[in-house]
Write a protein that holds these residues in place. Structure first.
Motif, PDB file in Angstrom:
ATOM      1  N   ASN A 197     -29.838 -20.984 -25.363  1.00 15.99           N
ATOM      2  CA  ASN A 197     -29.280 -20.109 -26.393  1.00 15.99           C
ATOM      3  C   ASN A 197     -30.048 -18.802 -26.460  1.00 15.99           C
ATOM      4  OD1 ASN A 197     -27.050 -21.318 -27.484  1.00 15.99           O
ATOM      5  ND2 ASN A 197     -28.163 -22.395 -29.072  1.00 15.99           N
TER       6      ASN A 197
ATOM      7  N   ALA B  74     -18.517 -19.658 -30.560  1.00  7.50           N
ATOM      8  CA  ALA B  74     -18.934 -20.194 -31.857  1.00  7.50           C
ATOM      9  C   ALA B  74     -20.285 -19.556 -32.148  1.00  7.50           C
ATOM     10  CB  ALA B  74     -19.053 -21.711 -31.789  1.00  7.50           C
ATOM     11  N   THR B  75     -20.437 -18.956 -33.339  1.00  7.48           N
ATOM     12  CA  THR B  75     -21.656 -18.199 -33.616  1.00  7.48           C
ATOM     13  C   THR B  75     -22.323 -18.619 -34.922  1.00  7.48           C
ATOM     14  OG1 THR B  75     -20.338 -16.444 -34.638  1.00  7.48           O
ATOM     15  CG2 THR B  75     -20.955 -16.149 -32.327  1.00  7.48           C
ATOM     16  N   ASN B  76     -23.600 -18.320 -34.984  1.00  4.73           N
ATOM     17  CA  ASN B  76     -24.453 -18.577 -36.134  1.00  4.73           C
ATOM     18  C   ASN B  76     -25.100 -17.249 -36.514  1.00  4.73           C
ATOM     19  OD1 ASN B  76     -26.045 -20.338 -37.912  1.00  4.73           O
ATOM     20  ND2 ASN B  76     -27.740 -19.773 -36.581  1.00  4.73           N
TER      21      ASN B  76
ATOM     22  N   GLN C  89     -22.841 -20.546 -40.354  1.00  6.68           N
ATOM     23  CA  GLN C  89     -22.282 -20.960 -39.071  1.00  6.68           C
ATOM     24  C   GLN C  89     -20.781 -21.081 -39.257  1.00  6.68           C
ATOM     25  OE1 GLN C  89     -24.197 -24.312 -37.195  1.00  6.68           O
ATOM     26  NE2 GLN C  89     -22.252 -25.063 -36.419  1.00  6.68           N
TER      27      GLN C  89
ATOM     28  N   ARG D 117     -14.121 -19.256 -34.385  1.00  5.19           N
ATOM     29  CA  ARG D 117     -15.397 -19.958 -34.566  1.00  5.19           C
ATOM     30  C   ARG D 117     -16.535 -18.986 -34.876  1.00  5.19           C
ATOM     31  NH1 ARG D 117     -16.195 -23.609 -29.551  1.00  5.19           N
ATOM     32  NH2 ARG D 117     -15.939 -21.622 -28.509  1.00  5.19           N
TER      33      ARG D 117
ATOM     34  N   ILE E  12     -23.466 -20.840 -30.500  1.00  2.00           N
ATOM     35  CA  ILE E  12     -23.734 -22.261 -30.735  1.00  2.00           C
ATOM     36  C   ILE E  12     -23.225 -23.048 -29.533  1.00  2.00           C
ATOM     37  CG2 ILE E  12     -23.229 -24.217 -32.240  1.00  2.00           C
ATOM     38  CD1 ILE E  12     -22.671 -22.097 -34.440  1.00  2.00           C
ATOM     39  N   GLY E  13     -24.025 -23.964 -29.070  1.00  2.00           N
ATOM     40  CA  GLY E  13     -23.617 -24.804 -27.947  1.00  2.00           C
ATOM     41  C   GLY E  13     -23.874 -24.131 -26.611  1.00  2.00           C
ATOM     42  N   ASN E  14     -23.172 -24.602 -25.605  1.00  2.00           N
ATOM     43  CA  ASN E  14     -23.385 -24.120 -24.236  1.00  2.00           C
ATOM     44  C   ASN E  14     -22.392 -23.046 -23.821  1.00  2.00           C
ATOM     45  OD1 ASN E  14     -25.532 -25.877 -23.801  1.00  2.00           O
ATOM     46  ND2 ASN E  14     -24.136 -27.565 -23.334  1.00  2.00           N
ATOM     47  N   SER E  15     -21.779 -22.374 -24.780  1.00  2.00           N
ATOM     48  CA  SER E  15     -20.800 -21.355 -24.427  1.00  2.00           C
ATOM     49  C   SER E  15     -21.483 -20.054 -24.025  1.00  2.00           C
ATOM     50  CB  SER E  15     -19.829 -21.123 -25.590  1.00  2.00           C
ATOM     51  OG  SER E  15     -20.533 -20.717 -26.735  1.00  2.00           O
TER      52      SER E  15
END
Length: 104
Positions: free
Chosen positions: A2, A26-28, A43, A49, A69-72
């Motif tokens: 990340n 997807a973001t934070n 989040q 997302r 967020i995650g592996n994107s």
């Protein structure tokens, strides 16, 4: 892995501000001040997302940290919008200003 990116947000006029990302990730988002290290953490909540923070901010410097967020992987945009207050008139109650409490 990340990645985190931080940005300085200079608020010159107090008001309600909208901070949000755009894109397919997807973001934070974490909004902080020089003293408070986690004023608001959000989040999601935005379109798709993306994160969305809506908050009254006083004038001053703020810092926003954004990460996917995650592996994107991909591109995202960060947007700051100030809301202009609308004079909606006088707020009144239709009930009497006095009240009674029952005591037991």
């Amino acid at each position: 892995m990340n990645e985190y990116h931080s940005f300085i947000v200079k608020v010159t006029k107090p008001g309600i501000y909208r901070l949000e990302t755009s894109g397919l990730l997807a973001t934070n988002g974490i909004l902080r001040t020089r003293v408070i290290t986690s004023l608001i953490r959000q989040q999601g909540g935005g379109e798709g997302r993306n994160f969305l923070i809506q908050q009254y901010l006083r004038a001053g410097d703020y810092f926003i940290t954004v990460n996917p967020i995650g592996n994107s992987a991909g591109h995202l945009g960060l947007h700051l919008t100030a809301s202009d207050p609308t004079d909606g008139g006088l707020l009144t109650s239709r009930t009497s200003s006095s009240c009674r409490f029952n005591t037991f």
